[in-house]
Design a protein around this motif. Structure first.
Motif, short mmCIF file in Angstrom:
data_model
loop_
_atom_site.label_atom_id
_atom_site.label_comp_id
_atom_site.label_asym_id
_atom_site.label_seq_id
_atom_site.Cartn_x
_atom_site.Cartn_y
_atom_site.Cartn_z
N ILE A 1 0.83 -1.21 0.00
CA ILE A 1 0.00 0.00 0.00
C ILE A 1 0.86 1.26 0.00
CG2 ILE A 1 -0.35 0.24 2.52
CD1 ILE A 1 -2.96 0.73 -0.29
N ALA B 1 6.34 -10.27 -5.47
CA ALA B 1 5.38 -11.37 -5.32
C ALA B 1 4.52 -11.49 -6.59
CB ALA B 1 4.50 -11.12 -4.10
N LEU C 1 -1.82 -6.20 2.69
CA LEU C 1 -3.26 -6.07 2.47
C LEU C 1 -3.63 -7.18 1.51
CD1 LEU C 1 -3.87 -2.22 2.23
CD2 LEU C 1 -4.45 -3.77 4.06
N ALA D 1 -3.93 -7.13 7.11
CA ALA D 1 -4.62 -6.09 7.88
C ALA D 1 -6.13 -6.23 7.71
CB ALA D 1 -4.17 -4.71 7.42
N SER E 1 -8.27 -4.17 9.61
CA SER E 1 -8.94 -2.91 9.93
C SER E 1 -8.07 -1.75 9.48
CB SER E 1 -9.22 -2.82 11.43
OG SER E 1 -8.03 -2.97 12.15
N THR F 1 8.42 -9.54 -10.11
CA THR F 1 9.63 -8.82 -10.53
C THR F 1 10.32 -8.25 -9.28
OG1 THR F 1 8.49 -8.23 -12.58
CG2 THR F 1 10.48 -6.98 -12.04
N ALA G 1 13.38 -6.54 -7.32
CA ALA G 1 14.57 -5.68 -7.48
C ALA G 1 15.73 -6.29 -6.69
CB ALA G 1 14.27 -4.28 -6.98
N THR H 1 4.59 -13.57 12.13
CA THR H 1 3.30 -14.00 12.69
C THR H 1 2.60 -14.89 11.67
OG1 THR H 1 2.16 -12.10 11.75
CG2 THR H 1 2.93 -11.85 13.99
N VAL I 1 -1.55 -15.83 10.53
CA VAL I 1 -2.98 -15.59 10.71
C VAL I 1 -3.71 -16.85 10.27
CG1 VAL I 1 -4.95 -14.24 9.89
CG2 VAL I 1 -2.78 -13.10 10.38
N ARG J 1 -10.62 -15.24 12.94
CA ARG J 1 -9.20 -15.46 12.67
C ARG J 1 -8.44 -15.37 13.98
NH1 ARG J 1 -6.64 -10.59 9.16
NH2 ARG J 1 -5.39 -9.89 10.88
N TRP K 1 3.28 -14.65 7.82
CA TRP K 1 3.91 -13.36 7.50
C TRP K 1 5.30 -13.36 8.12
CZ3 TRP K 1 1.52 -10.77 3.87
CH2 TRP K 1 0.13 -10.87 3.73
N LEU L 1 6.29 -7.72 10.61
CA LEU L 1 6.06 -6.47 11.35
C LEU L 1 7.36 -5.92 11.90
CD1 LEU L 1 2.78 -7.53 13.13
CD2 LEU L 1 3.05 -5.43 11.81
N GLY M 1 7.11 3.29 3.70
CA GLY M 1 6.76 1.95 4.16
C GLY M 1 6.59 1.87 5.65
N GLY N 1 0.84 0.91 10.94
CA GLY N 1 -0.54 0.81 10.47
C GLY N 1 -0.68 1.27 9.03
N VAL N 2 -1.77 0.85 8.42
CA VAL N 2 -2.00 1.18 7.01
C VAL N 2 -2.03 2.69 6.81
CG1 VAL N 2 -3.62 0.97 5.09
CG2 VAL N 2 -3.21 -1.00 6.60
C1 LIG Z 1 -0.77 -10.08 10.04
C2 LIG Z 1 -0.79 -8.58 9.96
C3 LIG Z 1 -1.93 -7.91 10.36
C4 LIG Z 1 -1.99 -6.52 10.29
N1 LIG Z 1 -3.13 -5.88 10.67
C5 LIG Z 1 -3.23 -4.55 10.52
C6 LIG Z 1 -4.47 -3.90 10.77
O1 LIG Z 1 -5.48 -4.53 11.11
N2 LIG Z 1 -4.52 -2.55 10.59
C7 LIG Z 1 -3.43 -1.82 10.17
O2 LIG Z 1 -3.53 -0.61 10.00
N3 LIG Z 1 -2.25 -2.43 9.90
C8 LIG Z 1 -2.13 -3.76 10.05
N4 LIG Z 1 -0.95 -4.40 9.76
C9 LIG Z 1 0.19 -3.59 9.28
C10 LIG Z 1 0.03 -3.16 7.84
O3 LIG Z 1 -0.78 -4.06 7.13
C11 LIG Z 1 1.38 -3.09 7.15
O4 LIG Z 1 2.32 -2.41 7.94
C12 LIG Z 1 1.28 -2.37 5.79
O5 LIG Z 1 0.28 -2.95 5.00
C13 LIG Z 1 2.63 -2.39 5.13
O6 LIG Z 1 2.54 -1.84 3.85
P1 LIG Z 1 3.86 -1.57 2.99
O7 LIG Z 1 3.43 -1.21 1.63
O8 LIG Z 1 4.72 -0.60 3.71
O9 LIG Z 1 4.64 -2.94 3.03
P2 LIG Z 1 4.24 -4.35 2.44
O10 LIG Z 1 2.80 -4.58 2.55
O11 LIG Z 1 5.19 -5.29 3.08
O12 LIG Z 1 4.59 -4.22 0.90
C14 LIG Z 1 5.90 -4.27 0.43
C15 LIG Z 1 5.88 -5.01 -0.87
O13 LIG Z 1 7.19 -5.00 -1.41
C16 LIG Z 1 7.41 -6.25 -2.03
N5 LIG Z 1 8.86 -6.42 -2.10
C17 LIG Z 1 9.72 -6.68 -1.09
N6 LIG Z 1 10.98 -6.70 -1.56
C18 LIG Z 1 10.92 -6.44 -2.88
C19 LIG Z 1 11.90 -6.31 -3.89
N7 LIG Z 1 13.22 -6.44 -3.64
N8 LIG Z 1 11.48 -6.02 -5.16
C20 LIG Z 1 10.17 -5.88 -5.43
N9 LIG Z 1 9.19 -6.00 -4.49
C21 LIG Z 1 9.57 -6.27 -3.24
C22 LIG Z 1 6.71 -7.24 -1.14
O14 LIG Z 1 6.42 -8.44 -1.85
C23 LIG Z 1 5.46 -6.47 -0.74
O15 LIG Z 1 4.37 -6.70 -1.59
C24 LIG Z 1 -0.86 -5.80 9.81
C25 LIG Z 1 0.28 -6.47 9.41
C26 LIG Z 1 0.33 -7.85 9.47
C27 LIG Z 1 1.57 -8.57 9.03
#
Ligand SMILES: Cc1cc2nc3c(=O)[nH]c(=O)nc-3n(C[C@H](O)[C@H](O)[C@H](O)COP(=O)(O)OP(=O)(O)OC[C@H]3O[C@@H](n4cnc5c(N)ncnc54)[C@H](O)[C@@H]3O)c2cc1C
Length: 481
Positions: A12, A33, A40, A54, A56, A250, A252, A313, A315, A379, A424, A428, A456, A463-464
């Motif tokens: 996200i 991936a 998400l 996530a 919520s 793809t 990096a 973790t 789920v 869950r 996961w 976190l 990130g 949180g999201v």
């Molecule tokens: C089980 C769980 C439950 C959660 N519940 C909640 C909740 O209820 N509410 C809330 O607000 N937050 C929640 N969170 C936290 C929140 O979901 C995440 O912190 C947030 O979605 C992270 O987003 P991001 O884009 O920063 O990272 P990520 O979602 O980790 O996205 C990073 C992306 O980069 C990709 N990637 C990694 N390395 C490379 C590379 N070298 N080249 C290309 N792609 C790559 C990965 O595949 C991934 O898709 C939860 C987290 C977890 C694990």
């Protein structure tokens, strides 16, 4: 103005950056991936969408909800059923009295009769009013500060389960400033804590969420929301709205500076290596991935990012035939009060259970209950930082463990008709003591690399909503250039 941007990471954070760059640049998103969305992720269980990451979206700060509205999903935002935060503690389900701030009870009297704390611990809590309070100059762990003011039992039994729910982290390692900034502000002013938190709650705009407070008849902010059909819809809608070129599968591997001052990304795909070039790059990947990509260019940032710990973790999502115990979320409810339609529970680590939390999806989110009226979807969450051993067994074992502990918490609930496990690994990031200074050093080091921006979960909140905010900021940095 930046003309072309590569966003590494299609979670996200990266997708928000791509969307916000739309007007200024031609954007390519690289996602390692097979699907975008990162944490998400909506899967399907018994034919019904279920969130496996996530579940919520924070609504007390606006970014996630606003993003959903911006990409046309505003009508699908739903509120949770009101219910108190409930702990499975000392062998019973016990609601936290309203008025707590991340588990810290602002009114110690309200704890009477809940069975959440021993009499000694409840008395210790009150010492906060009279203990000397020196201004806290440095960042410390949550446990060091709160343990000193409120006693260790309050930390273990009230605060840890809530922090565990968000960070899967340990209070003796998490940074007070980074994870409880309002509490840290009180500590820095050197005031007794509980009185200061009570005062804060009466000031407009600073009240902590009071979901399900039975006494509250006035409108109050809804702390979280979700998307009908699953929060996994959000990244897909953002990707579509961004107009970016999205390359999944793809990954990096290397970031190179060209002699002309542009950036080259070497990626691997199922079809072999791929070399792309752009004016700028957003690194929207977990800290350990960003550290590797930055290593040749910003060794200091590499060291700081690489030192961030992560919790793994799992789920476990399950569909049960409906039973009274599940629907009422009541089970062995502590002091005789049935919980009206409980939304689940959190578990203090000191009780030694495998479960960290359970969320009753069918109760909490109306859309989910309606999607499967004959089933009860829930869950569980297993695994905190340094608890990797709990995740070593195979999926079927995690399902059995979940069912066994749910039985202990709720009474007989039958067997699931469907179940799935989403792991996961290093999911976190842990905001350890000194996190804010660490991130400031990283930003300073990366600030010396023109055309590189970071976003990130590793930076300003896991949180999201916080991730969305970092994506927007990264886009702005590049657009302003
Ligand atoms: C089980 C769980 C439950 C959660 N519940 C909640 C909740 O209820 N509410 C809330 O607000 N937050 C929640 N969170 C936290 C929140 O979901 C995440 O912190 C947030 O979605 C992270 O987003 P991001 O884009 O920063 O990272 P990520 O979602 O980790 O996205 C990073 C992306 O980069 C990709 N990637 C990694 N390395 C490379 C590379 N070298 N080249 C290309 N792609 C790559 C990965 O595949 C991934 O898709 C939860 C987290 C977890 C694990």
């Amino acid at each position: 103005m930046t003309r072309s941007v590569i966003v590494v990471g299609g979670g996200i954070s990266g997708l928000t950056a791509a969307l916000r760059l739309r007007a200024d640049a031609e954007v390519t998103v690289l996602e390692g991936a097979p699907v975008i969305g990162g944490k998400l992720r909506t899967g399907t269980l018994a034919g019904v969408p279920v969130d496996e990451g996530a579940e919520s979206l924070m609504a007390l700060r606006p970014e996630a909800v606003r993003l959903a509205e911006d990409v046309g999903l505003g009508d699908d935002l739903c509120d949770p059923a009101p219910a108190p935060t409930t702990l499975w503690s000392h062998g019973a389900l016990r609601p936290l009295p309203p008025g707590h701030v991340m588990g810290i009870p602002t009114d110690p009297d309200a704890l009477a009769g809940t069975g959440l704390l021993s009499d000694e611990a409840a008395a210790r809590l009150r010492l906060d009013e009279t203990l000397p309070a020196e201004p806290q100059a440095d960042d410390v762990s949550v446990a060091e500060y709160l343990g000193g003011r409120l006693g260790q039992e309050a930390v273990d039994r009230l605060v840890e389960p809530l922090l565990g729910g968000v960070y899967a982290g340990r209070p003796d390692r998490l940074s007070l400033r980074a994870v409880l900034p309002r509490v840290a502000a009180v500590a820095e002013r050197g005031e007794p804590l509980l009185a200061a938190l009570r005062e804060m709650r009466t000031q407009p705009g600073t009240a902590a969420p009071r979901a399900g407070s039975p006494k509250s008849g006035s409108p109050r902010p809804v702390p979280v929301r979700s998307l009908r059909g699953g929060n996994g819809r959000l990244p897909h809608a953002v990707a579509a709205a961004s107009g970016a070129r999205i390359l999944t599968g793809t990954r990096a591997r290397e970031l190179q500076r060209t002699p002309a001052g542009r950036w080259r990304v070497l990626a691997v795909t199922g079809d072999g290596p791929l070399l792309l070039e752009a004016d700028a790059v957003v690194l929207a990947v977990p800290a350990y991935e960003a550290a590797e990509l930055l290593r040749p260019h910003a060794p200091l940032a590499d060291a700081d990012l690489g030192a961030i710990q992560h919790a793994s973790t799992a789920v476990v999502t399950m569909a049960f035939p409906r039973t009274e115990a599940l629907v009422r979320g009541q089970g062995s409810a502590g002091h005789g009060d049935p919980l009206p339609g409980g939304n689940g529970f959190l578990v203090p680590a000191v009780d030694g259970r495998a479960l960290k939390a359970a969320t009753f999806l069918s109760n909490k989110w109306r859309w989910q209950g309606e999607a499967a009226p004959d089933l009860f979807l829930l869950r569980t969450s297993i695994g905190r930082v340094a608890e990797e051993h709990r995740l070593a067994p195979p999926d079927r074992h995690l399902i059995r463990t979940s069912v066994r502990e749910l039985h202990e918490a709720l009474g007989p609930i039958g067997e699931p008709v469907a179940a799935r496990v989403r792991r996961w690994e290093r999911g976190l990031p842990q905001y350890g003591v000194g996190h804010i200074e660490r991130i400031a050093r990283v930003r300073e080091a990366v600030g010396g690399l023109p055309g590189i921006a970071l976003c990130g979960a590793a930076y300003d909140g896991v949180g999201v909503a916080a991730c969305v905010a970092t994506g927007t900021t990264a886009a702005r940095q590049l657009a302003e250039g």
